[in-house]
Design an enzyme around this catalytic site. Structure first.
Site, PDB file in Angstrom:
ATOM      1  N   ASN A 161       0.979  -0.736  -0.382  1.00  0.00           N
ATOM      2  CA  ASN A 161      -0.148   0.019   0.106  1.00  0.00           C
ATOM      3  C   ASN A 161       0.860   1.168  -0.292  1.00  0.00           C
ATOM      4  OD1 ASN A 161      -1.485   1.968   0.361  1.00  0.00           O
ATOM      5  ND2 ASN A 161      -1.971   1.555   2.658  1.00  0.00           N
ATOM      6  N   TRP A 162       0.693   1.805  -1.668  1.00  0.00           N
ATOM      7  CA  TRP A 162       1.471   2.948  -1.169  1.00  0.00           C
ATOM      8  C   TRP A 162       1.640   4.629  -0.469  1.00  0.00           C
ATOM      9  CZ3 TRP A 162       4.607   2.369  -6.625  1.00  0.00           C
ATOM     10  CH2 TRP A 162       5.180   2.060  -6.899  1.00  0.00           C
ATOM     11  N   LYS A 163      -0.089   4.028  -0.259  1.00  0.00           N
ATOM     12  CA  LYS A 163      -0.854   5.947   0.500  1.00  0.00           C
ATOM     13  C   LYS A 163      -0.263   6.401  -0.434  1.00  0.00           C
ATOM     14  CE  LYS A 163      -0.185   2.876   4.516  1.00  0.00           C
ATOM     15  NZ  LYS A 163      -0.111   3.177   6.359  1.00  0.00           N
ATOM     16  N   HIS A 187      -9.565   0.764   5.284  1.00  0.00           N
ATOM     17  CA  HIS A 187      -8.060   1.727   5.654  1.00  0.00           C
ATOM     18  C   HIS A 187      -8.040   2.641   7.439  1.00  0.00           C
ATOM     19  CE1 HIS A 187      -4.012   2.402   6.839  1.00  0.00           C
ATOM     20  NE2 HIS A 187      -3.656   2.043   6.009  1.00  0.00           N
ATOM     21  N   GLU A 241      -6.720   5.325   7.822  1.00  0.00           N
ATOM     22  CA  GLU A 241      -6.200   6.116   7.548  1.00  0.00           C
ATOM     23  C   GLU A 241      -7.456   7.037   7.349  1.00  0.00           C
ATOM     24  OE1 GLU A 241      -2.842   5.201   5.489  1.00  0.00           O
ATOM     25  OE2 GLU A 241      -1.268   5.228   8.016  1.00  0.00           O
ATOM     26  N   GLU A 268      -5.164  -4.763  10.587  1.00  0.00           N
ATOM     27  CA  GLU A 268      -4.841  -3.192  11.392  1.00  0.00           C
ATOM     28  C   GLU A 268      -4.767  -2.905  12.349  1.00  0.00           C
ATOM     29  OE1 GLU A 268      -2.039  -2.514   6.948  1.00  0.00           O
ATOM     30  OE2 GLU A 268      -3.963  -1.367   7.227  1.00  0.00           O
ATOM     31  N   GLY A 285       2.390   1.949  10.784  1.00  0.00           N
ATOM     32  CA  GLY A 285       3.496   3.026  11.256  1.00  0.00           C
ATOM     33  C   GLY A 285       4.461   3.321  11.623  1.00  0.00           C
ATOM     34  N   SER A 340       3.463  -2.024  10.231  1.00  0.00           N
ATOM     35  CA  SER A 340       4.846  -2.454  10.710  1.00  0.00           C
ATOM     36  C   SER A 340       5.714  -3.452   9.860  1.00  0.00           C
ATOM     37  CB  SER A 340       5.694  -2.077  11.984  1.00  0.00           C
ATOM     38  OG  SER A 340       5.172  -0.637  12.531  1.00  0.00           O
ATOM     39  N   GLY A 359       2.948  -1.318   4.163  1.00  0.00           N
ATOM     40  CA  GLY A 359       2.677   0.383   4.178  1.00  0.00           C
ATOM     41  C   GLY A 359       4.183   0.876   3.566  1.00  0.00           C
ATOM     42  N   GLY A 360       4.796   1.296   4.938  1.00  0.00           N
ATOM     43  CA  GLY A 360       6.427   1.853   4.667  1.00  0.00           C
ATOM     44  C   GLY A 360       7.316   0.961   4.049  1.00  0.00           C
TER      45      GLY A 360
HETATM   46  P1  PGA Z   1       2.891   0.215   7.867  1.00  0.00           P
HETATM   47  O1  PGA Z   1       1.532   0.489   7.603  1.00  0.00           O
HETATM   48  O2  PGA Z   1       3.246  -1.351   6.872  1.00  0.00           O
HETATM   49  O3  PGA Z   1       3.787   1.472   7.295  1.00  0.00           O
HETATM   50  O4  PGA Z   1       3.140   0.288   9.284  1.00  0.00           O
HETATM   51  C1  PGA Z   1       0.895  -0.784   6.560  1.00  0.00           C
HETATM   52  C2  PGA Z   1      -0.912  -0.433   6.354  1.00  0.00           C
HETATM   53  O5  PGA Z   1      -0.791   0.861   6.562  1.00  0.00           O
HETATM   54  O6  PGA Z   1      -1.279  -0.846   4.984  1.00  0.00           O
END
Ligand code: PGA
Length: 253
Positions: A10-12, A93, A95, A164, A170, A210, A231-232
């Site tokens: 997930n590149w956000k 998600h 976010e 999650e 993150g 993470s 994500g990251g």
């Molecule tokens: P993260 O994000 O790996 O940067 O913790 C995961 C996500 O939000 O899908």
């Protein structure tokens, strides 16, 4: 039937066309590592370009509007995403639930629109730190899922769930494999209740928060974990495919 682990990036809100080389590198590595199913959700602006550049990996979106078309300035419909080459949409998600006040009802409407447009859905769920500290994580997550999942026939076939915990996204903090296993087992129970024994058993349940090459094998060895939402660590081919490799090389459990 055992399914391949599913590793989704997930590149956000990251990535311009300069990142296409990273997507190509991920795709090449995925072609060499067929033990794992790999997918990427770039921002809207890159979906079509990534779709054109890759051969092996799945390409998806990070959100969609629940409507088909019309006066919704700035929004993108599921049909438009499918037209651009997206095969799945990440929905619910945290976010978006927090940053855009998305309710369970809205998330569910989006999921139904995505399925109607022929796409798959990755439905996210997860509790915040206060809920976990109070001991209410499992009840919260199951209620959130019940209210967010699409209520249309044969939804299970094209559904993936991603657990999650918000406090792990993150932050570098991870849930323990025991806690992950307990939550995933509870989610599996809900899938079987909603979709029946056979279909409910086939829904993949990803863990996210993470996930890195160093911890992927341990986190993904927990009960009922079918892959990871990353994500990251998905922003660079080396770390993203490091996760895929760690999982592919894990001894059969
Ligand atoms: P993260 O994000 O790996 O940067 O913790 C995961 C996500 O939000 O899908």
């Amino acid at each position: 039937m055992a399914q391949r682990p599913y590793i989704v990036g997930n590149w956000k809100m990251n990535g311009t066309r300069a990142m296409l080389s990273e997507a190509r590198a991920i795709d090449r590595a995925a072609q060499r590592n067929m033990k794992v199913e790999v997918a990427l959700a770039p921002p809207f602006t890159l979906i079509h370009a990534v779709h054109r550049e890759v051969e092996q990996i799945g390409v998806g979106a990070q959100d969609c509007h629940p409507g088909e078309d019309g006066a919704h300035t700035g929004d993108v419909s599921a049909t438009m995403l499918a037209d651009a080459g997206a095969k799945f949409v990440i929905l619910g998600h945290s976010e978006r639930r927090t940053g855009h006040n998305e309710s369970n009802e809205l998330v569910r409407a989006k999921a139904e629109a995505a399925l109607a447009a022929g796409m798959r859905v990755i439905m996210c769920c997860g509790e915040d730190a206060a809920t976990r500290e109070k001991g209410g994580a499992e009840a919260f997550v199951l209620a959130q899922l019940r209210a967010s999942l699409p209520q249309i026939e044969n939804a299970a076939e094209r559904l993936t769930v991603a657990y999650e915990p918000i406090w792990a996204i993150g932050t570098g903090n991870n849930a323990t494999p025991e806690d992950i296993g307990a939550m995933h087992t509870a989610i599996r129970g809900l899938m079987v209740e909603l979709f029946g024994l056979e279909e409910g058993a086939e829904v993949r349940i990803l863990y996210g928060g993470s996930v890195k090459p160093e911890n992927a094998r341990e986190l993904l060895s927990a009960a009922e974990v079918g892959g990871a939402l990353v994500g990251g660590a998905s922003l660079a081919a080396d770390s993203f495919m490091g996760i895929a490799l760690a999982v592919a090389d894990a001894p059969e459990g």
